[in-house]
Scaffold this motif. Structure first.
Motif, PDB file in Angstrom:
ATOM      1  N   PHE A  39      42.837  43.534  40.512  1.00 16.71           N
ATOM      2  CA  PHE A  39      42.948  43.721  39.069  1.00 16.71           C
ATOM      3  C   PHE A  39      41.620  44.243  38.541  1.00 16.71           C
ATOM      4  N   HIS A  40      41.683  45.378  37.854  1.00 18.97           N
ATOM      5  CA  HIS A  40      40.489  46.124  37.498  1.00 18.97           C
ATOM      6  C   HIS A  40      40.297  46.153  35.986  1.00 18.97           C
ATOM      7  N   THR A  41      39.046  45.995  35.575  1.00 16.85           N
ATOM      8  CA  THR A  41      38.706  46.056  34.159  1.00 16.85           C
ATOM      9  C   THR A  41      38.658  47.496  33.683  1.00 16.85           C
ATOM     10  N   PHE A  42      38.686  47.676  32.387  1.00 22.29           N
ATOM     11  CA  PHE A  42      38.662  49.016  31.815  1.00 22.29           C
ATOM     12  C   PHE A  42      37.251  49.608  31.947  1.00 22.29           C
ATOM     13  N   CYS A  61      45.827  48.808  21.716  1.00 19.75           N
ATOM     14  CA  CYS A  61      45.553  47.517  22.341  1.00 19.75           C
ATOM     15  C   CYS A  61      44.100  47.101  22.080  1.00 19.75           C
ATOM     16  N   THR A  62      43.895  45.826  21.818  1.00 14.33           N
ATOM     17  CA  THR A  62      42.549  45.279  21.648  1.00 14.33           C
ATOM     18  C   THR A  62      42.052  44.780  23.001  1.00 14.33           C
ATOM     19  N   LEU A  63      41.001  45.421  23.529  1.00 11.97           N
ATOM     20  CA  LEU A  63      40.508  45.107  24.866  1.00 11.97           C
ATOM     21  C   LEU A  63      39.588  43.898  24.825  1.00 11.97           C
ATOM     22  N   THR A  64      39.718  43.041  25.856  1.00  9.27           N
ATOM     23  CA  THR A  64      38.839  41.900  26.044  1.00  9.27           C
ATOM     24  C   THR A  64      38.319  41.921  27.474  1.00  9.27           C
ATOM     25  N   ASN A  65      37.508  40.936  27.805  1.00  8.69           N
ATOM     26  CA  ASN A  65      36.982  40.853  29.173  1.00  8.69           C
ATOM     27  C   ASN A  65      38.071  40.522  30.188  1.00  8.69           C
ATOM     28  N   ASN A  66      39.204  39.994  29.728  1.00 11.13           N
ATOM     29  CA  ASN A  66      40.293  39.619  30.628  1.00 11.13           C
ATOM     30  C   ASN A  66      41.416  40.652  30.680  1.00 11.13           C
ATOM     31  N   THR A  67      41.258  41.779  29.991  1.00 14.27           N
ATOM     32  CA  THR A  67      42.284  42.825  30.024  1.00 14.27           C
ATOM     33  C   THR A  67      42.146  43.616  31.318  1.00 14.27           C
ATOM     34  N   ARG A  68      43.166  43.588  32.142  1.00 17.78           N
ATOM     35  CA  ARG A  68      43.112  44.200  33.471  1.00 17.78           C
ATOM     36  C   ARG A  68      44.323  45.092  33.728  1.00 17.78           C
ATOM     37  N   VAL A  69      44.144  46.014  34.681  1.00 14.91           N
ATOM     38  CA  VAL A  69      45.218  46.862  35.190  1.00 14.91           C
ATOM     39  C   VAL A  69      45.254  46.669  36.698  1.00 14.91           C
ATOM     40  N   CYS A  70      46.416  46.362  37.245  1.00 18.24           N
ATOM     41  CA  CYS A  70      46.498  46.071  38.677  1.00 18.24           C
ATOM     42  C   CYS A  70      46.494  47.355  39.491  1.00 18.24           C
ATOM     43  N   PRO A  85      36.414  41.159  54.956  1.00 21.49           N
ATOM     44  CA  PRO A  85      37.599  40.455  54.453  1.00 21.49           C
ATOM     45  C   PRO A  85      37.354  39.747  53.130  1.00 21.49           C
ATOM     46  N   CYS A  86      36.128  39.350  52.878  1.00 21.83           N
ATOM     47  CA  CYS A  86      35.823  38.649  51.629  1.00 21.83           C
ATOM     48  C   CYS A  86      35.385  39.602  50.521  1.00 21.83           C
ATOM     49  N   GLY A  87      35.383  40.899  50.795  1.00 21.65           N
ATOM     50  CA  GLY A  87      34.947  41.868  49.810  1.00 21.65           C
ATOM     51  C   GLY A  87      35.973  42.089  48.708  1.00 21.65           C
ATOM     52  N   ARG A  88      35.595  42.894  47.745  1.00 20.72           N
ATOM     53  CA  ARG A  88      36.448  43.153  46.590  1.00 20.72           C
ATOM     54  C   ARG A  88      36.796  44.628  46.535  1.00 20.72           C
ATOM     55  N   ARG A  89      38.060  44.922  46.328  1.00 16.63           N
ATOM     56  CA  ARG A  89      38.502  46.308  46.227  1.00 16.63           C
ATOM     57  C   ARG A  89      37.997  46.904  44.919  1.00 16.63           C
ATOM     58  N   ARG A  90      37.449  48.132  44.999  1.00 17.67           N
ATOM     59  CA  ARG A  90      36.891  48.785  43.825  1.00 17.67           C
ATOM     60  C   ARG A  90      37.584  50.120  43.582  1.00 17.67           C
ATOM     61  N   LEU A  91      37.335  50.669  42.395  1.00 17.08           N
ATOM     62  CA  LEU A  91      37.892  51.968  42.017  1.00 17.08           C
ATOM     63  C   LEU A  91      36.806  53.033  42.084  1.00 17.08           C
ATOM     64  N   LYS A  92      37.230  54.229  42.395  1.00 14.60           N
ATOM     65  CA  LYS A  92      36.306  55.355  42.356  1.00 14.60           C
ATOM     66  C   LYS A  92      36.013  55.722  40.899  1.00 14.60           C
ATOM     67  N   ASN A  93      34.876  56.334  40.685  1.00 16.18           N
ATOM     68  CA  ASN A  93      34.520  56.763  39.337  1.00 16.18           C
ATOM     69  C   ASN A  93      35.525  57.796  38.820  1.00 16.18           C
ATOM     70  N   GLY A  94      35.995  57.593  37.620  1.00 17.37           N
ATOM     71  CA  GLY A  94      36.948  58.535  37.029  1.00 17.37           C
ATOM     72  C   GLY A  94      38.392  58.295  37.417  1.00 17.37           C
ATOM     73  N   ALA A  95      38.681  57.236  38.190  1.00 16.34           N
ATOM     74  CA  ALA A  95      40.067  56.955  38.578  1.00 16.34           C
ATOM     75  C   ALA A  95      40.885  56.572  37.341  1.00 16.34           C
ATOM     76  N   ILE A  96      42.130  57.070  37.295  1.00 16.18           N
ATOM     77  CA  ILE A  96      43.011  56.856  36.143  1.00 16.18           C
ATOM     78  C   ILE A  96      44.359  56.352  36.645  1.00 16.18           C
ATOM     79  N   PRO A  97      44.938  55.331  36.028  1.00 16.65           N
ATOM     80  CA  PRO A  97      46.270  54.853  36.440  1.00 16.65           C
ATOM     81  C   PRO A  97      47.350  55.881  36.111  1.00 16.65           C
ATOM     82  N   VAL A  98      48.202  56.153  37.094  1.00 17.92           N
ATOM     83  CA  VAL A  98      49.232  57.193  36.921  1.00 17.92           C
ATOM     84  C   VAL A  98      50.614  56.747  37.377  1.00 17.92           C
TER      85      VAL A  98
END
Length: 460
Positions: A39-42, A61-70, A85-98
């Motif tokens: 779950f990724h923050t804006f 939408c009013t964004l908060t620290n808990n507003t996420r996109v899966c 295995p304990c790492g966190r999945r991240r997004l590339k810069n400029g990635a957009i949900p489609v």
């Protein structure tokens, strides 16, 4: 060797107590019960954040620290997998949900970190019965849908989507779309005087001073459509709230307002007809009884059984063998509803409801009634009464009694009229106590609407 499949969509995360939810409409992904998704923050970049909000259709939408996109809504190339295995999945810069429900993205395998639909082999079949057709395509505006014929209409559940007579009969009981629109044109000017009680108001200015206007989520014609669906199909307010995308309390308020509005508006129209009008429209089946002015019968509506014994005895109907509300309804020979009484407790007798209804003051000595055998009202009505005769241990009926019995058969028309009223499915269910304050208005409106919804009850 067998492999054990684990249903990860309901797998609870043991190593984390995170309770993030995806903010994309119609997405039910939760971090608390799914350890596969991330779950990724804006993003902080304003332009990229604006694209996110536009794509997920949450511009306001009013964004908060808990507003996420899966991670379901991102392409696999936009995700950076963790190195450990304990790492966190991240997004590339400029990635957009489609990937969303409304652009035909359907996850095929919920056990993968990113749900991707596998490619189908290129095969040819005579028939593919499992293939889903796509009759509707999205327009550039997310609030509109383009139908197969190219017509653009609002994606919300509203009257504009239904223009066929079959759909109109199903949802509103009006005979056709033309009947419904003709009725709306009659009541539309009066709808401008409806006052809505709400906390969302806007203040305007006129020559006479400031005024307050209540904002509503639905147009008046869609509010009327919602009320007719409630009356005709008997749907629960929660169901209507999901269909029209409004709050359940708003649905209850709309039903309450329109029940009283139509009760006042239609009740202000005189439906009792003069003798000349009834005689001019009397069908040929009433030729032997030219003095018949109205056919009377009682209609009973099943209600919730009250707990106190004395209330149960008052509402219990010996005819229906259950607790009911009871009302008197009258029909002219040609089929129009000409009299509707208020609802009473089910234990009231037919004679008592006739006296309390107020119809006796409308009857004249030159008129005649057709009633059921249970109506013992000859002594209290000021006109002639047609009812069936019985043998009473006699071998045969006299000629006048045979004629009276034939007249009683015409009472079947008012029974058909009652069935038209009961086609409003709200009366096919048990009326709860929560509707006791407005059931009389709903019943009266349903009876009066029969004059507008259908064609003639008795053909000339």
């Amino acid at each position: 060797m067998t492999s054990k499949r684990v249903k990860l969509s309901f797998q609870r995360r043991e190593e984390s107590t995170a309770s993030h939810h995806c903010c994309v409409p119609r997405c039910t992904a939760s971090a608390k019960f799914n350890s596969v998704l991330s779950f990724h923050t804006f993003p902080r970049d304003k332009e990229t954040r604006r694209k996110w909000l536009t794509n997920i259709r949450r511009e306001h939408c009013t964004l908060t620290n808990n507003t996420r996109v899966c991670s379901l809504h991102f392409q696999s190339c936009d995700l950076i997998q963790p190195s450990s295995p304990c790492g966190r999945r991240r997004l590339k810069n400029g990635a957009i949900p489609v990937r969303f429900h409304w652009n035909n993205f359907t996850p095929a395998d919920p056990h993968n970190p990113v749900w991707e639909e596998p490619e189908r082999p290129n095969r040819t079949f005579d028939h593919d019965y499992c293939r889903k057709t796509k009759p509707y395509v999205l327009d550039s505006s997310p609030d509109h849908i383009v139908g197969p014929s190219g017509k653009v209409f609002d994606s919300k559940f509203c009257l504009e989507q239904f223009d066929s007579d079959e759909d109109i009969r199903f949802y509103t009981r009006f005979a056709s779309h033309a009947h419904l629109m003709a009725f709306w044109r009659q009541i539309e000017p009066a709808t401008r005087n409806i006052s809505y009680v709400s906390t969302a108001c806007s203040v305007g200015e006129t020559d006479d001073g400031p005024y307050t206007v209540t904002k509503t989520l639905l147009q008046p014609i869609d509010q009327f459509f919602l009320f007719m669906i409630y009356l005709s199909l008997g749907l629960m307010p929660k169901d209507l709230a999901h269909r029209f995308r409004i709050h359940q309390s708003t649905v209850c308020r709309i039903i309450h307002i329109w029940a009283y509005f139509l009760y006042t508006l239609l009740g202000g129209v005189s439906i009792w007809l003069d003798e000349e009008v009834v005689s001019a429209h009397r069908p040929h089946v009433f030729e032997q009884f030219p003095d018949t002015h109205v056919i009377l019968n009682c209609m009973e509506v099943h209600c919730q059984t009250p707990n106190p014994r004395h209330l149960k005895s008052e509402s219990f109907s010996s005819y229906e063998s259950k607790c009911t509300f009871k009302g008197l309804i009258g029909m002219a020979p040609h089929g129009a509803v000409t009299f509707v009484s208020s609802l009473n407790e089910g234990a009231i007798s037919d004679r008592e409801i006739l006296q309390q209804s107020g119809i006796l003051s409308l009857l004249k000595p030159t008129m005649a009634l057709i009633i059921d055998k249970g109506f013992h009202v000859r002594e209290c009505v000021p006109c002639k009464v047609h009812t069936a005769s019985f043998l009473s241990k006699r071998e045969a009926l006299s000629q006048p009694e045979v004629v009276k019995t034939q007249s009683a058969r015409l009472r079947v028309h008012v029974d058909s009229l009652i069935q038209r009223v009961k086609q409003h499915q709200i009366f096919s269910t048990v009326i709860p106590f929560s509707l006791s304050g407005s059931i009389n208005q709903l019943y009266t409106v349903a009876c009066l609407l029969v004059n507008y919804q259908n064609g003639p009850q008795v053909k000339a």
